[in-house]
Design an enzyme around this catalytic site. Structure first.
Site, PDB file in Angstrom:
ATOM      1  N   ASP A   9      10.060  15.458  15.918  1.00 54.30           N
ATOM      2  CA  ASP A   9       9.939  15.584  17.364  1.00 54.30           C
ATOM      3  C   ASP A   9       8.455  15.597  17.739  1.00 54.30           C
ATOM      4  O   ASP A   9       7.811  16.646  17.760  1.00 54.30           O
ATOM      5  CB  ASP A   9      10.624  16.874  17.837  1.00 54.30           C
ATOM      6  CG  ASP A   9      10.625  16.985  19.350  1.00 54.30           C
ATOM      7  OD1 ASP A   9      10.578  15.937  20.022  1.00 54.30           O
ATOM      8  OD2 ASP A   9      10.652  18.129  19.862  1.00 54.30           O
ATOM      9  N   GLU A  46      -2.220  -0.177  -2.189  1.00 53.60           N
ATOM     10  CA  GLU A  46      -1.618  -0.311  -3.520  1.00 53.60           C
ATOM     11  C   GLU A  46      -1.494  -1.783  -3.917  1.00 53.60           C
ATOM     12  O   GLU A  46      -1.718  -2.151  -5.074  1.00 53.60           O
ATOM     13  CB  GLU A  46      -0.247   0.364  -3.564  1.00 53.60           C
ATOM     14  CG  GLU A  46       0.395   0.346  -4.933  1.00 53.60           C
ATOM     15  CD  GLU A  46      -0.391   1.120  -5.976  1.00 53.60           C
ATOM     16  OE1 GLU A  46      -0.691   0.541  -7.051  1.00 53.60           O
ATOM     17  OE2 GLU A  46      -0.713   2.296  -5.747  1.00 53.60           O
ATOM     18  N   TYR A  62     -11.322  -3.675 -23.907  1.00 58.36           N
ATOM     19  CA  TYR A  62     -11.945  -2.611 -23.135  1.00 58.36           C
ATOM     20  C   TYR A  62     -13.350  -3.031 -22.716  1.00 58.36           C
ATOM     21  O   TYR A  62     -14.138  -3.505 -23.525  1.00 58.36           O
ATOM     22  CB  TYR A  62     -12.035  -1.307 -23.945  1.00 58.36           C
ATOM     23  CG  TYR A  62     -12.741  -0.223 -23.187  1.00 58.36           C
ATOM     24  CD1 TYR A  62     -12.065   0.518 -22.228  1.00 58.36           C
ATOM     25  CD2 TYR A  62     -14.091   0.025 -23.389  1.00 58.36           C
ATOM     26  CE1 TYR A  62     -12.719   1.490 -21.496  1.00 58.36           C
ATOM     27  CE2 TYR A  62     -14.757   1.002 -22.659  1.00 58.36           C
ATOM     28  CZ  TYR A  62     -14.065   1.730 -21.714  1.00 58.36           C
ATOM     29  OH  TYR A  62     -14.714   2.689 -20.989  1.00 58.36           O
ATOM     30  N   TRP A  84       0.072  13.786   8.388  1.00 59.98           N
ATOM     31  CA  TRP A  84       1.303  14.566   8.500  1.00 59.98           C
ATOM     32  C   TRP A  84       0.980  16.032   8.800  1.00 59.98           C
ATOM     33  O   TRP A  84       1.587  16.640   9.684  1.00 59.98           O
ATOM     34  CB  TRP A  84       2.128  14.477   7.211  1.00 59.98           C
ATOM     35  CG  TRP A  84       3.091  13.334   7.223  1.00 59.98           C
ATOM     36  CD1 TRP A  84       2.921  12.116   6.642  1.00 59.98           C
ATOM     37  CD2 TRP A  84       4.374  13.294   7.851  1.00 59.98           C
ATOM     38  NE1 TRP A  84       4.025  11.318   6.862  1.00 59.98           N
ATOM     39  CE2 TRP A  84       4.923  12.037   7.593  1.00 59.98           C
ATOM     40  CE3 TRP A  84       5.105  14.211   8.596  1.00 59.98           C
ATOM     41  CZ2 TRP A  84       6.181  11.648   8.079  1.00 59.98           C
ATOM     42  CZ3 TRP A  84       6.362  13.832   9.069  1.00 59.98           C
ATOM     43  CH2 TRP A  84       6.882  12.565   8.815  1.00 59.98           C
TER      44      TRP A  84
END
Length: 116
Positions: free
Chosen positions: A48, A68, A85, A111
């Protein structure tokens, strides 16, 4: 070097969907984030708050998925260049992961700010 094909809406959409299909097959992080997005969207619908707050939550959530995808592209390019590597390869992958982390932090902060 000019290996760019001419722009064609339907072909470019096919390329985009092909990339999405590849990511869905190979990238577990994206699959987890996409699964979470289902619940996030449900939460956005049910919460709400104003429509502008809902839009902020939606955009910040989609941003996580976009970052991402970019991170997955970076990782694929690095893997194309070297399978061994290499410190710079690791750094490139780590920076991409950091971008995802910051997008997730931004989404969580949005949020929290909206719920408080």
């Amino acid at each position: 070097m000019n290996n760019k094909p001419k722009y064609h809406l339907f072909k470019n959409t096919t390329y985009a969907l092909s990339g999405l299909k590849h990511v869905l097959k190979t990238e577990s992080s994206f699959k987890v984030e996409l699964f979470c997005a289902i619940f996030i969207i449900a939460g956005i619908i049910l919460i709400d708050t104003s429509i502008s707050n809902k839009l902020i939550l939606l955009v910040s959530g989609i941003l996580v998925l976009i970052i991402e995808l970019v991170n997955s592209a970076i990782e694929n390019v690095v893997d194309l260049v070297t399978k061994e590597y290499a410190p710079l390869a690791k750094t490139a992958k780590d920076i991409g992961s950091s971008a995802v982390m910051f997008a997730i932090i931004l989404h969580v902060v949005c949020w929290i700010m909206i719920l408080i």
